[in-house]
Design a protein around this motif. Structure first.
Motif, PDB file in Angstrom:
ATOM      1  N   ALA A 194       3.643  12.333  -1.402  1.00 28.67           N
ATOM      2  CA  ALA A 194       4.368  11.954  -0.480  1.00 28.67           C
ATOM      3  C   ALA A 194       4.020  11.457   1.067  1.00 28.67           C
ATOM      4  O   ALA A 194       3.969  11.171   2.094  1.00 28.67           O
ATOM      5  N   GLY A 195       2.301  11.378   0.932  1.00 25.29           N
ATOM      6  CA  GLY A 195       1.366  10.828   1.918  1.00 25.29           C
ATOM      7  C   GLY A 195       1.406   8.820   1.510  1.00 25.29           C
ATOM      8  O   GLY A 195       1.957   8.387   1.084  1.00 25.29           O
ATOM      9  N   ASP A 196       0.903   7.970   3.080  1.00 22.02           N
ATOM     10  CA  ASP A 196       0.683   7.344   2.608  1.00 22.02           C
ATOM     11  C   ASP A 196      -0.768   6.862   3.339  1.00 22.02           C
ATOM     12  O   ASP A 196      -1.286   6.123   3.899  1.00 22.02           O
ATOM     13  N   GLU A 197      -1.932   7.727   1.709  1.00 22.67           N
ATOM     14  CA  GLU A 197      -3.530   7.935   2.839  1.00 22.67           C
ATOM     15  C   GLU A 197      -3.654   6.662   1.425  1.00 22.67           C
ATOM     16  O   GLU A 197      -4.559   6.466   2.447  1.00 22.67           O
ATOM     17  N   PHE A 198      -2.983   6.162   0.794  1.00 23.44           N
ATOM     18  CA  PHE A 198      -3.012   5.308  -0.161  1.00 23.44           C
ATOM     19  C   PHE A 198      -2.767   4.484   0.183  1.00 23.44           C
ATOM     20  O   PHE A 198      -1.597   3.915  -0.794  1.00 23.44           O
ATOM     21  N   ALA A 199      -2.813   2.593  -0.024  1.00 18.96           N
ATOM     22  CA  ALA A 199      -2.482   1.898   0.181  1.00 18.96           C
ATOM     23  C   ALA A 199      -2.058   1.412  -0.899  1.00 18.96           C
ATOM     24  O   ALA A 199      -2.684   1.214  -1.975  1.00 18.96           O
ATOM     25  N   GLU A 200      -1.758   0.082  -1.144  1.00 13.66           N
ATOM     26  CA  GLU A 200      -0.691  -0.199  -2.479  1.00 13.66           C
ATOM     27  C   GLU A 200      -1.480  -1.076  -3.316  1.00 13.66           C
ATOM     28  O   GLU A 200      -1.921  -2.361  -2.279  1.00 13.66           O
ATOM     29  N   GLY A 201      -1.708  -1.179  -3.915  1.00 12.23           N
ATOM     30  CA  GLY A 201      -2.413  -2.601  -4.360  1.00 12.23           C
ATOM     31  C   GLY A 201      -3.940  -1.102  -4.470  1.00 12.23           C
ATOM     32  O   GLY A 201      -4.996  -2.067  -5.081  1.00 12.23           O
ATOM     33  N   SER A 202      -4.633  -0.185  -4.029  1.00 13.48           N
ATOM     34  CA  SER A 202      -5.715   0.098  -4.074  1.00 13.48           C
ATOM     35  C   SER A 202      -6.121   0.630  -5.136  1.00 13.48           C
ATOM     36  O   SER A 202      -4.731   0.698  -6.295  1.00 13.48           O
ATOM     37  N   LEU A 203      -7.330   0.799  -5.912  1.00 14.73           N
ATOM     38  CA  LEU A 203      -7.598   1.971  -6.597  1.00 14.73           C
ATOM     39  C   LEU A 203      -6.974   2.984  -6.502  1.00 14.73           C
ATOM     40  O   LEU A 203      -5.966   2.818  -7.807  1.00 14.73           O
ATOM     41  N   GLU A 204      -6.837   3.564  -5.924  1.00 13.65           N
ATOM     42  CA  GLU A 204      -6.813   5.069  -5.862  1.00 13.65           C
ATOM     43  C   GLU A 204      -4.752   4.467  -6.515  1.00 13.65           C
ATOM     44  O   GLU A 204      -4.602   5.693  -6.894  1.00 13.65           O
ATOM     45  N   ALA A 205      -3.497   3.798  -5.347  1.00 12.47           N
ATOM     46  CA  ALA A 205      -2.379   3.526  -5.471  1.00 12.47           C
ATOM     47  C   ALA A 205      -1.982   3.823  -7.284  1.00 12.47           C
ATOM     48  O   ALA A 205      -1.008   3.214  -7.661  1.00 12.47           O
ATOM     49  N   ASP A 206      -3.084   2.607  -7.210  1.00 15.71           N
ATOM     50  CA  ASP A 206      -3.140   1.526  -9.140  1.00 15.71           C
ATOM     51  C   ASP A 206      -3.125   2.816 -10.037  1.00 15.71           C
ATOM     52  O   ASP A 206      -1.730   3.337 -10.572  1.00 15.71           O
ATOM     53  N   ASN A 207      -4.536   4.171  -9.897  1.00 21.32           N
ATOM     54  CA  ASN A 207      -4.191   4.666 -10.539  1.00 21.32           C
ATOM     55  C   ASN A 207      -3.059   6.468 -10.939  1.00 21.32           C
ATOM     56  O   ASN A 207      -2.801   6.595 -11.495  1.00 21.32           O
ATOM     57  N   LEU A 208      -3.043   6.508  -9.259  1.00 22.66           N
ATOM     58  CA  LEU A 208      -1.552   7.160  -9.658  1.00 22.66           C
ATOM     59  C   LEU A 208      -0.631   6.660  -9.779  1.00 22.66           C
ATOM     60  O   LEU A 208       0.878   7.842 -10.368  1.00 22.66           O
TER      61      LEU A 208
END
Length: 504
Positions: free
Chosen positions: A72-86
């Motif tokens: 729901a948030g925009d904390e993690f940029a697309e392509g970041s480690l976190e976004a990819d794991n999510l």
């Protein structure tokens, strides 16, 4: 809970589930290597319990809530480690929550018992002894496909996607048709060539103990770390990684056939090198996992065939081979040995097939599996259907079930949808190896000097380090600049075997 705290909790939960899977992997490895036959029933219950615990943890509604909070948030940029794991956690969660825990546990328990029955049936060449287990397995996998697909589209797509993200039956069929149309005339031209190999030199007396030492030295030389792994014997070779620091390979020995253990060990070492070079700091999350079985197979085939069956490799390794086996190789020339290990002729066994005909073995299984899952083929008719297709593709009849539909462990383990990844892996390997040749310059020279570190480092930098952060297609495109295609493999086969057999 803030987004970063939610992400940290997801990470902790993912790592705990990975430890449970790792524990199950230890039991699965031991089942195939050291467990006595009468231990199968108990082992099936142990593995079923662990599978249920993993499913319970990974389908906990709390995970869905945590994922939704992070998304729901925009904390993690697309392509970041976190976004990819999510993204990958979401994919896994959505698939897992469609499967009843009862089904997950039953599939696991059945696989353990069926594998034990398969070992006996294969040894006795008795398809009908295995048939009840095949019937039960197919029923369960159809149920899984229905649940995952929500009854939409091809059932087989639902199983295939679990092994090779983003691939479909239609995409596989199109690539395989292109391969088939190129391979069949190539096999015919090779068969008609007068330049046939003397394969009897590979069927002399090769003591198993010496084979073990020689093949394990080769595995170490190409980069398998024996301080973090080992090799044992199993009915069907495989690689099993329990996590950082512990990767197990298996092989099998025939004292009158050099190629089985040597190339089997090289193949499994390729799988092991991939596992050993995944980012250890990300173990238990998608970023620390292999991307797909097709990419995994590309890594094993890179070392087994593109390196291990190449002329530069044996320019380096033939003298050590003669030293290891002086009584049987001292009178053999390098040219004759190289031709023998690259002999092309239709044969029964997939894992012993040559580079050219191998994909036909996969095509046969791909076609049968689709019919099994759709219901067009009854399990009771598998042996007859296999024998009919085999003779159509290879030109001679199957002599017994162990050389036919009982030769592979996969169906007993419930791995329907797995086989296509072998041929996809061969396609990927050809495309990636061509890029490695471009990037590394004198690749043949490196291999001929036994300098394998640059090859391994190239694979780690371009493949291993990414974990599951890219899909197979994205990974191939990123490394080579082009989407996956059978064209590089077709070109490779025509060049290599055109030279060996002196055909156009």
């Amino acid at each position: 809970m803030d987004v970063r705290s939610a992400y940290q909790e997801l990470t902790a939960r993912s790592k705990k589930a990975a430890l449970l899977r790792s524990t199950a992997s230890v039991l699965g490895w031991e089942e195939q290597t050291y467990m006595p036959p009468n231990g199968a029933e108990l082992r099936s219950k142990q593995l079923s319990l662990l599978a249920g615990l993993v499913h319970e943890r990974t389908t906990d509604p709390k995970i869905g809530e945590l994922l939704a909070e992070c998304e729901a948030g925009d904390e993690f940029a697309e392509g970041s480690l976190e976004a990819d794991n999510l993204r990958e956690w979401r994919r896994d969660y959505d698939r897992s929550t469609k499967l009843p825990q009862r089904l997950v546990e039953e599939i696991t328990e059945t696989a353990t018992l069926a594998q034990n029955a398969w070992v006996r049936a294969r040894k006795e060449h008795d398809f009908h002894a295995f048939l009840p287990w095949l019937e039960k397995t197919v029923t369960l996998k159809r149920e899984e496909a229905d649940a995952v697909s929500d009854g939409k589209g091809l059932k087989y797509d639902a199983l295939l996607d679990d092994y090779e993200t983003g691939i479909t039956t239609d995409l596989v069929a199109a690539s395989f048709a292109e391969l088939r149309d190129a391979i069949i005339p190539l096999v015919q031209a090779i068969t008609e060539s007068p330049k046939q190999a003397d394969t009897s030199i590979l069927k002399r007396d090769f003591p198993a103990a010496v084979q073990k030492e020689f093949s394990e030295q080769a595995a170490a030389d190409i980069g398998f770390d024996f301080d973090s792994g080992r090799v044992d014997v199993a009915a069907h070779p495989f690689c099993s990684s329990f996590g950082p620091g512990d990767t197990r390979l298996t092989t099998r020995y025939d004292e009158n056939f050099f190629s089985m253990a040597f190339f089997g060990t090289m193949h499994e070492a390729g799988h092991g090198i991939y596992e050993q070079n995944l980012p250890a700091e990300h173990f238990g999350t998608p970023a620390g996992e292999s991307v797909s079985l097709g990419i995994h197979e590309s890594q094993s085939l890179t070392w087994e065939t593109f390196v291990g069956r190449s002329r530069p490799f044996w320019d380096h390794y033939f003298k050590p081979a003669q030293t290891a086996f002086p009584s049987v190789l001292s009178d053999v020339s390098l040219d004759d040995f190289f031709r023998a290990i690259n002999d092309v002729r239709p044969s029964y066994i997939r894992v012993e097939a040559d580079e050219v005909t191998y994909s036909l073995h996969i095509l046969l299984r791909f076609e049968l599996e689709q019919s099994l899952i759709s219901g067009d083929l009854a399990p009771a008719d598998v042996e007859a259907a296999w024998n009919e297709k085999f003779e159509a593709y290879f030109g001679f009849p199957v002599d017994h079930a162990a050389n036919g539909c009982l030769q592979d462990i996969h169906w007993s383990g419930g791995l329907l949808g797995y086989f296509p990844t072998y041929a996809l892996g061969k396609m990927y390997a050809a495309q990636l190896f061509a890029q490695a040749r471009h990037d590394l310059g004198d690749l043949d020279g490196l291999i001929a000097r036994g300098e394998f570190v640059p090859v391994r480092e190239w694979l780690t930098a371009n493949i291993h380090t990414h974990g599951r952060r890219l899909t197979p297609r994205q990974l191939i495109e990123r490394v080579t600049g082009s989407p996956p295609s059978p064209a590089p493999l077709i070109g490779y086969l025509r060049r290599k075997f055109g030279d060996i057999y002196e055909i156009n």
